[in-house]
Design a protein around this motif. Structure first.
Motif, PDB file in Angstrom:
ATOM      1  N   PRO A 393      48.177  35.770  50.993  1.00 36.42           N
ATOM      2  CA  PRO A 393      47.089  35.004  50.368  1.00 36.42           C
ATOM      3  C   PRO A 393      47.306  33.507  50.520  1.00 36.42           C
ATOM      4  CG  PRO A 393      48.548  35.905  48.689  1.00 36.42           C
ATOM      5  CD  PRO A 393      48.977  36.508  49.988  1.00 36.42           C
ATOM      6  N   GLN A 394      46.225  32.798  50.844  1.00 34.60           N
ATOM      7  CA  GLN A 394      46.299  31.361  51.045  1.00 34.60           C
ATOM      8  C   GLN A 394      45.738  30.569  49.873  1.00 34.60           C
ATOM      9  OE1 GLN A 394      47.909  30.164  53.800  1.00 34.60           O
ATOM     10  NE2 GLN A 394      48.294  32.358  54.144  1.00 34.60           N
ATOM     11  N   HIS A 395      44.840  31.214  49.101  1.00 34.55           N
ATOM     12  CA  HIS A 395      44.156  30.502  48.015  1.00 34.55           C
ATOM     13  C   HIS A 395      43.659  31.534  47.006  1.00 34.55           C
ATOM     14  CE1 HIS A 395      41.032  28.112  45.949  1.00 34.55           C
ATOM     15  NE2 HIS A 395      41.762  27.067  46.311  1.00 34.55           N
ATOM     16  N   PRO A 396      43.673  31.219  45.702  1.00 36.30           N
ATOM     17  CA  PRO A 396      43.202  32.188  44.701  1.00 36.30           C
ATOM     18  C   PRO A 396      41.787  32.683  44.949  1.00 36.30           C
ATOM     19  CG  PRO A 396      44.337  30.367  43.631  1.00 36.30           C
ATOM     20  CD  PRO A 396      44.230  30.002  45.076  1.00 36.30           C
ATOM     21  N   LYS A 397      40.920  31.804  45.391  1.00 37.79           N
ATOM     22  CA  LYS A 397      39.533  32.201  45.642  1.00 37.79           C
ATOM     23  C   LYS A 397      39.451  33.213  46.775  1.00 37.79           C
ATOM     24  CE  LYS A 397      34.932  30.176  46.274  1.00 37.79           C
ATOM     25  NZ  LYS A 397      34.159  28.905  46.364  1.00 37.79           N
ATOM     26  N   GLU A 398      40.238  32.984  47.802  1.00 45.73           N
ATOM     27  CA  GLU A 398      40.254  33.921  48.945  1.00 45.73           C
ATOM     28  C   GLU A 398      40.836  35.264  48.531  1.00 45.73           C
ATOM     29  OE1 GLU A 398      42.723  35.922  51.920  1.00 45.73           O
ATOM     30  OE2 GLU A 398      43.555  34.283  50.714  1.00 45.73           O
ATOM     31  N   LEU A 399      41.914  35.254  47.730  1.00 46.90           N
ATOM     32  CA  LEU A 399      42.501  36.506  47.236  1.00 46.90           C
ATOM     33  C   LEU A 399      41.522  37.236  46.327  1.00 46.90           C
ATOM     34  CD1 LEU A 399      44.847  38.480  46.837  1.00 46.90           C
ATOM     35  CD2 LEU A 399      45.752  36.934  45.072  1.00 46.90           C
ATOM     36  N   CYS A 400      40.814  36.479  45.508  1.00 44.97           N
ATOM     37  CA  CYS A 400      39.829  37.072  44.594  1.00 44.97           C
ATOM     38  C   CYS A 400      38.778  37.857  45.387  1.00 44.97           C
ATOM     39  CB  CYS A 400      39.171  35.952  43.795  1.00 44.97           C
ATOM     40  SG  CYS A 400      38.569  36.448  42.178  1.00 44.97           S
ATOM     41  N   GLY A 401      38.362  37.318  46.522  1.00 42.08           N
ATOM     42  CA  GLY A 401      37.374  38.010  47.341  1.00 42.08           C
ATOM     43  C   GLY A 401      37.880  39.321  47.901  1.00 42.08           C
ATOM     44  N   ARG A 402      39.210  39.451  48.054  1.00 42.87           N
ATOM     45  CA  ARG A 402      39.794  40.686  48.584  1.00 42.87           C
ATOM     46  C   ARG A 402      39.922  41.775  47.520  1.00 42.87           C
ATOM     47  NH1 ARG A 402      42.540  39.856  53.724  1.00 42.87           N
ATOM     48  NH2 ARG A 402      43.117  42.055  53.543  1.00 42.87           N
ATOM     49  N   ILE A 403      40.166  41.395  46.265  1.00 46.75           N
ATOM     50  CA  ILE A 403      40.516  42.415  45.274  1.00 46.75           C
ATOM     51  C   ILE A 403      39.562  42.473  44.084  1.00 46.75           C
ATOM     52  CG2 ILE A 403      42.956  42.294  45.870  1.00 46.75           C
ATOM     53  CD1 ILE A 403      43.445  40.680  43.350  1.00 46.75           C
ATOM     54  N   PHE A 404      38.509  41.643  44.069  1.00 50.19           N
ATOM     55  CA  PHE A 404      37.643  41.580  42.896  1.00 50.19           C
ATOM     56  C   PHE A 404      36.181  41.635  43.302  1.00 50.19           C
ATOM     57  CE2 PHE A 404      36.340  38.914  38.943  1.00 50.19           C
ATOM     58  CZ  PHE A 404      36.120  40.073  38.213  1.00 50.19           C
ATOM     59  N   THR A 405      35.471  42.627  42.787  1.00 53.68           N
ATOM     60  CA  THR A 405      34.045  42.782  43.024  1.00 53.68           C
ATOM     61  C   THR A 405      33.305  42.642  41.701  1.00 53.68           C
ATOM     62  OG1 THR A 405      34.383  44.260  44.918  1.00 53.68           O
ATOM     63  CG2 THR A 405      32.236  44.360  43.830  1.00 53.68           C
ATOM     64  N   THR A 406      32.273  41.818  41.679  1.00 52.44           N
ATOM     65  CA  THR A 406      31.429  41.670  40.494  1.00 52.44           C
ATOM     66  C   THR A 406      30.007  42.079  40.837  1.00 52.44           C
ATOM     67  OG1 THR A 406      31.102  39.327  41.046  1.00 52.44           O
ATOM     68  CG2 THR A 406      32.801  39.852  39.433  1.00 52.44           C
ATOM     69  N   CYS A 407      29.295  42.566  39.827  1.00 52.18           N
ATOM     70  CA  CYS A 407      27.908  42.963  40.071  1.00 52.18           C
ATOM     71  C   CYS A 407      27.048  42.651  38.847  1.00 52.18           C
ATOM     72  CB  CYS A 407      27.802  44.442  40.440  1.00 52.18           C
ATOM     73  SG  CYS A 407      28.524  45.571  39.237  1.00 52.18           S
ATOM     74  N   TYR A 408      25.885  42.081  39.106  1.00 55.30           N
ATOM     75  CA  TYR A 408      24.906  41.828  38.052  1.00 55.30           C
ATOM     76  C   TYR A 408      23.890  42.952  38.109  1.00 55.30           C
ATOM     77  CZ  TYR A 408      21.320  39.534  35.240  1.00 55.30           C
ATOM     78  OH  TYR A 408      20.392  39.234  34.262  1.00 55.30           O
ATOM     79  N   MET A 409      23.751  43.684  37.009  1.00 55.55           N
ATOM     80  CA  MET A 409      22.859  44.839  36.959  1.00 55.55           C
ATOM     81  C   MET A 409      21.604  44.466  36.181  1.00 55.55           C
ATOM     82  SD  MET A 409      25.435  48.027  36.440  1.00 55.55           S
ATOM     83  CE  MET A 409      26.994  48.131  37.294  1.00 55.55           C
ATOM     84  N   ALA A 410      20.538  44.165  36.902  1.00 57.26           N
ATOM     85  CA  ALA A 410      19.316  43.654  36.291  1.00 57.26           C
ATOM     86  C   ALA A 410      18.347  44.778  35.943  1.00 57.26           C
ATOM     87  CB  ALA A 410      18.642  42.672  37.239  1.00 57.26           C
TER      88      ALA A 410
END
Length: 697
Positions: A393-410
């Motif tokens: 990992p090079q940056h927290p934001k980049e790592l977040c994209g690899r291991i964290f998925t968010t979804c807005y359920m409208a």
């Protein structure tokens, strides 16, 4: 000339029943201790098997495997020439005890069982162990240990270790917190070094209590105090927060981290025994405690130029920092040991789910720092999670994209504002974000109901009844839970990536008190990092995140009123708010929760306290209304706590009934006797009031 000794204590991230991993971490800590010149090494409570084995302590396998690990430790050349103090369960005369085993050069010196048990809050030690209340007996060692040590029996009981140059006495975790702490009598009897092996969990604002107890223990009688603690999530809701330390004569001279991703942390300190003897003066009494003599010295003869550790200042974390660090470390332990590839969070754009998202972001920050600090274990675990052996990992934001998925359920009841807030926060933390409209699924379920019954329910706003309105809200919430698990299982598959995701919940502790959530909705998840944290603390945490992580999207989230968005909009704007639905504010709920659990108040005693606490803002009659409303909601919804998502334990008023809050889930929700007592008290204090109190019942 001084008698200087170098001592080692540690924090280990042990895992319940992980005998192989636990053995490796113990050996590593002993090796580090020796490399730093220590002659005594202390480890955490029940470190061989893990503290959180719970009913596995009943199993003979747990006892057997613990002795097998002990044999490996005795046989290892790493444990030579250092007194090792390890924790494990032992059965003596068919009774189980929580014990410390002290050994040196393949000889067991003594076994010291725990005498004062932790049997409150999260702890049920007397379910598995008995407190030791005898003096000293002989313990017959198992054959596998006899083969290594050549000993048939060893001392078992309340005794201390007497080396050629000092005397060492043992405390185990809760014994420090007890008003009859063993260190008091041991100090008066001449014991100079006290040790405490703990499995002490994190709670917000608790660390100073632990530090002050240890400082106080050596302020009163003088002496050196070594404190070891478990670290991490060993398989349950609590997070053990390290803080290994060494104190002498009321001063802390060495300390470890409270929150860390290091599986093994060893703290060593060089201290002067003459400082203890000078401090005590004429305080000691003749020796009363049984001593086991050991032909071994902790000090060396030539130590004039050996520097000693000096007092240090302990800077405590703020509650906001604790929320950022504790749950983040807990989440990482859970993720790396679960075999999953990351997390999925239904992100609503409100304070609660945004707090969960920020904790995951904080976790990624900690991981990247650990990798930069060359923590090979963390890097190895990250690569295993993302299924890529070359990834770094090079940056927290980049790592977040690899291991964290968010979804807005409208739904049609969702506002554009909450959708935008969720999207903006996801963009800033770097999560893989999805917008999902669930109207089709909701209408499909309602269509099935309509085909069967011939009826179509309506919201209040459209002329529907209370039952219809509640059912329509709940079906939306439960559809979100079903879809969250579907996307958690298949979203990586759809993107051509291996693995599945753990679903994160985001119901706070105050909502759990009243049951202000739908049973089996998206609060039903795999784990919940904020389930033990109050709304007030979560808001302060988000303010902290704005500055600490530059997450400016949180400003709009903090400014918006909390809402479930399950009822129709009014002119495109949200008309439903959480506090209006609950009938009380979040700050009121926090006060009520503390009185209910910590102060152990029923309805009447709570009313009696709140009329003083809230006297400047509410009349006795208004207080009565609040108390009655709370207990009605609490008792009606208590059943929801039987299925609550396992949550990080952070507050001492958590209503989690699975371990912490053992209250019924079926109540007489009218509370007739209790409420009548409140009514009578209101009438006594307000004799001039002619208002009928029946509406309060």
């Amino acid at each position: 000339m001084g008698r200087k000794v170098t001592l080692a204590t540690c924090s280990l991230n042990q895992w319940a029943l992980d005998f192989e991993g636990n053995l490796d971490r113990i050996l590593e800590s002993i090796e580090i201790s020796k490399n730093h010149g220590a002659k005594y090494r202390l480890g955490p409570e029940l470190e061989i098997c893990g503290y959180g084995c719970a009913d596995h302590f009943y199993e003979s396998d747990t006892l057997l495997h613990s002795f097998q690990v002990l044999r490996k430790l005795l046989e290892s050349p790493i444990t030579e020439d250092i007194i090792c103090d390890v924790g494990m369960p032992i059965m003596h005369h068919n009774v189980r005890y929580n014990c410390r085993v002290l050994f040196l050069n393949r000889k067991i010196l003594l076994i010291r069982p725990k005498m004062l048990m932790a049997n409150y809050g999260n702890y049920r030690e007397m379910r598995w162990f008995s407190p030791w209340n005898q003096k000293v007996e002989e313990y017959f060692l198992p054959r596998m240990i006899q083969e290594v040590t050549g000993q048939d029996t060893v001392p078992f009981g309340d005794c201390v270790l007497s080396t050629k140059d000092t005397c060492i006495g043992t405390e185990i975790c809760a014994e420090l917190w007890n008003p009859r702490s063993p260190h008091i009598q041991m100090g008066l009897d001449g014991v100079e070094i006290f040790t405490n092996s703990s499995a002490s969990h994190h709670e917000l604002r608790k660390a100073d209590q632990r530090v002050n107890l240890i400082k106080s223990a050596t302020t009163k009688t003088g002496g050196i105090y070594l404190y070891a603690n478990q670290r991490g999530c060993d398989g349950d809701r609590v997070y053990y927060d390290g803080c290994a330390m060494v104190a002498i004569n009321g001063d802390i001279v060495a300390r470890g981290a409270q929150f860390s991703l290091n599986d093994v942390e060893v703290i060593t300190a060089t201290v002067d025994l003459e400082d203890v003897r000078s401090y005590r003066g004429e305080m000691c009494q003749p020796h009363m405690v049984r001593q086991v003599k050991v032909n071994f010295s902790l000090s060396t003869g030539d130590d004039v130029y050996l520097p000693t550790h000096q007092p240090i200042t302990w800077n405590f974390h703020t509650p906001e920092e604790e929320i950022s660090l504790g749950p983040a470390c807990w989440l990482w332990d859970y993720l790396r040991r679960s075999g999953q590839a990351g997390f999925l969070l239904p992100l609503s754009g409100g304070v609660d789910s945004s707090s969960t998202a920020c904790i995951v972001h904080s976790m990624c920050v900690l991981l990247c720092r650990a990798v930069q600090d060359d923590n090979r274990q963390v890097l190895e675990d990250i690569r295993r999670v993302v299924r890529d052996e070359s990834y770094c990992p090079q940056h927290p934001k980049e790592l977040c994209g690899r291991i964290f998925t968010t979804c807005y359920m409208a739904t049609e009841n969702s506002s554009e504002d909450t959708c935008n807030r969720a999207r903006d926060l996801a963009n800033q933390i770097g999560s893989t974000h999805m917008n999902i409209n669930i109207d089709m699924a909701v209408k499909g379920i309602l269509g099935i109901f309509s085909v069967v019954t011939g009826r179509w329910p309506k919201f209040h706003a459209n002329g529907g009844s209370d039952r219809e309105n509640l059912a329509l809200q709940n079906v939306q919430a439960r559809v979100r839970m079903v879809l969250a698990y579907l996307f958690a299982q298949l979203s990586l598959w759809a993107r051509g990536k291996p693995g599945g995701l753990l679903v994160l919940g985001s119901a706070n502790v105050d909502e759990s008190l009243t049951g202000y959530f739908t049973k089996y909705d998206c609060s039903s998840a795999d784990i919940n990092p904020i389930g033990g944290i109050s709304k007030t603390d979560l808001k302060n945490f988000l303010i902290y995140c704005v500055e600490q992580f530059q997450l400016t999207a949180l400003r709009r989230i903090l400014a918006a009123p909390p809402t479930a968005e399950l009822e129709p909009l009014t002119d495109g704007q949200v008309s439903q708010t959480d506090e209006a639905d609950m009938g009380m504010t979040y700050s009121e709920l926090s006060a009520i929760g503390r009185l209910r659990k910590i102060s152990k108040c029923g309805p009447f005693s709570m009313f009696c306290k709140l009329i003083h606490l809230w006297k400047d803002v509410l009349s006795p009659m208004e207080v009565a209304q609040k108390v009655k409303h709370f207990f009605r909601m609490y008792s009606m919804n208590r059943h929801k706590m039987t299925t609550v998502t396992p949550s990080y334990h952070a507050e001492s008023y958590s209503p989690d009934d699975n371990r912490f809050d053992l209250r019924p889930f079926l109540y007489n929700t009218r509370w007739t006797w209790q409420f009548r007592c409140i009514d009578n008290q209101v009438a006594v204090n307000l004799p001039h009031c002619t208002q009928d109190l029946d509406h309060l019942k």
